[in-house]
Design a protein around this motif. Structure first.
Motif, PDB file in Angstrom:
ATOM      1  N   PRO A  36       0.810  -1.221   0.000  1.00  0.00           N
ATOM      2  CA  PRO A  36       0.000   0.000   0.000  1.00  0.00           C
ATOM      3  C   PRO A  36       0.844   1.273   0.000  1.00  0.00           C
ATOM      4  CG  PRO A  36      -0.249  -1.180   2.084  1.00  0.00           C
ATOM      5  CD  PRO A  36       0.565  -2.047   1.181  1.00  0.00           C
ATOM      6  N   LEU A  37       2.031   1.222   0.603  1.00  0.00           N
ATOM      7  CA  LEU A  37       2.922   2.386   0.565  1.00  0.00           C
ATOM      8  C   LEU A  37       3.328   2.684  -0.875  1.00  0.00           C
ATOM      9  CD1 LEU A  37       4.640   4.541   1.967  1.00  0.00           C
ATOM     10  CD2 LEU A  37       6.414   2.796   2.269  1.00  0.00           C
ATOM     11  N   GLN A  38       3.718   1.646  -1.599  1.00  0.00           N
ATOM     12  CA  GLN A  38       4.091   1.834  -2.998  1.00  0.00           C
ATOM     13  C   GLN A  38       2.909   2.380  -3.803  1.00  0.00           C
ATOM     14  OE1 GLN A  38       6.186  -0.521  -6.670  1.00  0.00           O
ATOM     15  NE2 GLN A  38       4.997  -1.752  -5.296  1.00  0.00           N
ATOM     16  N   PHE A  39       1.715   1.883  -3.539  1.00  0.00           N
ATOM     17  CA  PHE A  39       0.542   2.364  -4.273  1.00  0.00           C
ATOM     18  C   PHE A  39       0.279   3.835  -3.972  1.00  0.00           C
ATOM     19  CE2 PHE A  39      -3.856   3.188  -5.254  1.00  0.00           C
ATOM     20  CZ  PHE A  39      -3.936   2.655  -6.538  1.00  0.00           C
ATOM     21  N   ALA A  40       0.432   4.247  -2.718  1.00  0.00           N
ATOM     22  CA  ALA A  40       0.227   5.653  -2.360  1.00  0.00           C
ATOM     23  C   ALA A  40       1.245   6.545  -3.075  1.00  0.00           C
ATOM     24  CB  ALA A  40       0.320   5.831  -0.846  1.00  0.00           C
ATOM     25  N   VAL A  41       2.497   6.112  -3.084  1.00  0.00           N
ATOM     26  CA  VAL A  41       3.537   6.889  -3.779  1.00  0.00           C
ATOM     27  C   VAL A  41       3.228   6.925  -5.276  1.00  0.00           C
ATOM     28  CG1 VAL A  41       5.990   6.940  -4.401  1.00  0.00           C
ATOM     29  CG2 VAL A  41       5.294   6.513  -2.027  1.00  0.00           C
ATOM     30  N   PHE A  42       2.800   5.808  -5.823  1.00  0.00           N
ATOM     31  CA  PHE A  42       2.409   5.761  -7.230  1.00  0.00           C
ATOM     32  C   PHE A  42       1.309   6.787  -7.527  1.00  0.00           C
ATOM     33  CE2 PHE A  42      -1.309   4.166  -9.538  1.00  0.00           C
ATOM     34  CZ  PHE A  42      -0.868   4.328 -10.845  1.00  0.00           C
ATOM     35  N   ALA A  43       0.269   6.829  -6.700  1.00  0.00           N
ATOM     36  CA  ALA A  43      -0.867   7.726  -6.950  1.00  0.00           C
ATOM     37  C   ALA A  43      -0.426   9.185  -6.954  1.00  0.00           C
ATOM     38  CB  ALA A  43      -1.966   7.491  -5.911  1.00  0.00           C
ATOM     39  N   VAL A  44       0.395   9.557  -5.985  1.00  0.00           N
ATOM     40  CA  VAL A  44       0.912  10.933  -5.939  1.00  0.00           C
ATOM     41  C   VAL A  44       1.801  11.199  -7.144  1.00  0.00           C
ATOM     42  CG1 VAL A  44       2.419  12.520  -4.653  1.00  0.00           C
ATOM     43  CG2 VAL A  44       0.706  11.128  -3.438  1.00  0.00           C
ATOM     44  N   SER A  45       2.675  10.253  -7.431  1.00  0.00           N
ATOM     45  CA  SER A  45       3.600  10.423  -8.549  1.00  0.00           C
ATOM     46  C   SER A  45       2.860  10.533  -9.882  1.00  0.00           C
ATOM     47  CB  SER A  45       4.588   9.250  -8.586  1.00  0.00           C
ATOM     48  OG  SER A  45       5.533   9.442  -9.622  1.00  0.00           O
ATOM     49  N   LEU A  46       1.853   9.707 -10.067  1.00  0.00           N
ATOM     50  CA  LEU A  46       1.064   9.789 -11.294  1.00  0.00           C
ATOM     51  C   LEU A  46       0.476  11.182 -11.460  1.00  0.00           C
ATOM     52  CD1 LEU A  46      -0.207   8.483 -13.789  1.00  0.00           C
ATOM     53  CD2 LEU A  46      -2.097   7.721 -12.298  1.00  0.00           C
ATOM     54  N   GLY A  47      -0.052  11.720 -10.391  1.00  0.00           N
ATOM     55  CA  GLY A  47      -0.584  13.080 -10.448  1.00  0.00           C
ATOM     56  C   GLY A  47       0.484  14.094 -10.818  1.00  0.00           C
ATOM     57  N   LEU A  48       1.668  13.958 -10.242  1.00  0.00           N
ATOM     58  CA  LEU A  48       2.762  14.891 -10.538  1.00  0.00           C
ATOM     59  C   LEU A  48       3.235  14.758 -11.985  1.00  0.00           C
ATOM     60  CD1 LEU A  48       4.758  14.578  -7.201  1.00  0.00           C
ATOM     61  CD2 LEU A  48       3.444  16.579  -7.988  1.00  0.00           C
ATOM     62  N   VAL A  49       3.329  13.539 -12.479  1.00  0.00           N
ATOM     63  CA  VAL A  49       3.741  13.319 -13.869  1.00  0.00           C
ATOM     64  C   VAL A  49       2.711  13.934 -14.820  1.00  0.00           C
ATOM     65  CG1 VAL A  49       4.096  11.550 -15.654  1.00  0.00           C
ATOM     66  CG2 VAL A  49       5.162  11.296 -13.394  1.00  0.00           C
ATOM     67  N   LEU A  50       1.441  13.666 -14.558  1.00  0.00           N
ATOM     68  CA  LEU A  50       0.388  14.224 -15.417  1.00  0.00           C
ATOM     69  C   LEU A  50       0.361  15.746 -15.337  1.00  0.00           C
ATOM     70  CD1 LEU A  50      -2.441  11.601 -14.811  1.00  0.00           C
ATOM     71  CD2 LEU A  50      -0.982  11.852 -16.855  1.00  0.00           C
ATOM     72  N   TRP A  51       0.597  16.289 -14.154  1.00  0.00           N
ATOM     73  CA  TRP A  51       0.658  17.746 -13.994  1.00  0.00           C
ATOM     74  C   TRP A  51       1.799  18.315 -14.845  1.00  0.00           C
ATOM     75  CZ3 TRP A  51      -2.114  21.696 -12.510  1.00  0.00           C
ATOM     76  CH2 TRP A  51      -1.494  22.922 -12.280  1.00  0.00           C
ATOM     77  N   TYR A  52       2.965  17.666 -14.768  1.00  0.00           N
ATOM     78  CA  TYR A  52       4.095  18.138 -15.568  1.00  0.00           C
ATOM     79  C   TYR A  52       3.767  18.077 -17.066  1.00  0.00           C
ATOM     80  CZ  TYR A  52       8.341  18.423 -18.171  1.00  0.00           C
ATOM     81  OH  TYR A  52       9.262  18.799 -19.117  1.00  0.00           O
ATOM     82  N   LEU A  53       3.212  16.969 -17.503  1.00  0.00           N
ATOM     83  CA  LEU A  53       2.906  16.828 -18.934  1.00  0.00           C
ATOM     84  C   LEU A  53       1.838  17.818 -19.390  1.00  0.00           C
ATOM     85  CD1 LEU A  53       3.047  12.947 -19.316  1.00  0.00           C
ATOM     86  CD2 LEU A  53       4.650  14.627 -20.277  1.00  0.00           C
ATOM     87  N   ALA A  54       0.915  18.166 -18.510  1.00  0.00           N
ATOM     88  CA  ALA A  54      -0.153  19.108 -18.865  1.00  0.00           C
ATOM     89  C   ALA A  54       0.300  20.555 -18.832  1.00  0.00           C
ATOM     90  CB  ALA A  54      -1.349  18.923 -17.934  1.00  0.00           C
ATOM     91  N   THR A  55       1.209  20.866 -17.893  1.00  0.00           N
ATOM     92  CA  THR A  55       1.565  22.280 -17.682  1.00  0.00           C
ATOM     93  C   THR A  55       3.021  22.612 -17.991  1.00  0.00           C
ATOM     94  OG1 THR A  55       2.229  21.970 -15.363  1.00  0.00           O
ATOM     95  CG2 THR A  55      -0.130  22.407 -15.811  1.00  0.00           C
ATOM     96  N   GLY A  56       3.881  21.599 -18.024  1.00  0.00           N
ATOM     97  CA  GLY A  56       5.314  21.858 -18.178  1.00  0.00           C
ATOM     98  C   GLY A  56       5.961  22.293 -16.874  1.00  0.00           C
ATOM     99  N   GLU A  57       5.217  22.276 -15.796  1.00  0.00           N
ATOM    100  CA  GLU A  57       5.732  22.691 -14.481  1.00  0.00           C
ATOM    101  C   GLU A  57       5.873  21.479 -13.566  1.00  0.00           C
ATOM    102  OE1 GLU A  57       3.101  25.606 -12.886  1.00  0.00           O
ATOM    103  OE2 GLU A  57       3.231  26.882 -14.658  1.00  0.00           O
TER     104      GLU A  57
END
Length: 160
Positions: A36-57
């Motif tokens: 579950p720790l890995q899944f939580a980190v994955f969920a946050v990371s996925l959001g950050l990756v998508l944020w970067y791809l959407a905004t460049g930030e």
């Protein structure tokens, strides 16, 4: 006269001896914490990756999160192999978890490809798309894990 259909009984995930070893080893608890720790980190990371791809930030935050996810993946894979050795007598590819282990190799390969892309200076977008591919395979692998967890619980219920 109605045709009779008989289903062959489903093969148990664990023998009684394997179940006893699974329940006795500390590696079961380690896996129960790391998954579950890995899944939580994955969920946050996925959001950050998508944020970067959407905004460049947020490239640095996304990168750090992917590195943390990758570190957790390697940790859970090593400890999982030890768990598999204790329970089934093989570090990997025990019959009960063969396809999960096969797919885990794809997950590890893609996470390692991300590290290669990062450390060889590939374009940021390339790095992030490799991370997304790694995350897609991770989701499938996590689903396999949850399915096996469900099968183990059904086996326990049937044994009672």
């Amino acid at each position: 006269m109605q045709p009779t259909t008989s289903q062959a009984p489903r093969r148990q995930l664990y023998t009684a001896e394997q179940r006893a070893r699974r329940d006795a080893t500390r590696w079961t608890l380690v896996q129960a914490i790391l998954a579950p720790l890995q899944f939580a980190v994955f969920a946050v990371s996925l959001g950050l990756v998508l944020w970067y791809l959407a905004t460049g930030e947020g490239y640095t935050a996304a990168t750090v999160s992917i590195l943390l996810k990758t570190l957790l993946l390697y940790t859970i894979m090593v400890t999982g192999a030890i768990w598999e050795k204790v329970v089934f007598g093989k570090y990997l590819f025990a019959p009960a978890f063969f396809w999960e282990d096969v797919f885990s190799m794809a997950v590890i390969s893609l996470h390692t490809a991300y590290l290669w892309a990062l450390f060889t200076g590939q374009p940021h977008e390339t790095q992030m798309f490799i991370a997304l591919a790694a995350y897609a395979t991770y989701i499938i692998n996590a689903g396999q894990f949850l399915w096996k967890l469900r099968m183990a619980r059904l086996d326990m219920k049937a044994a009672q």
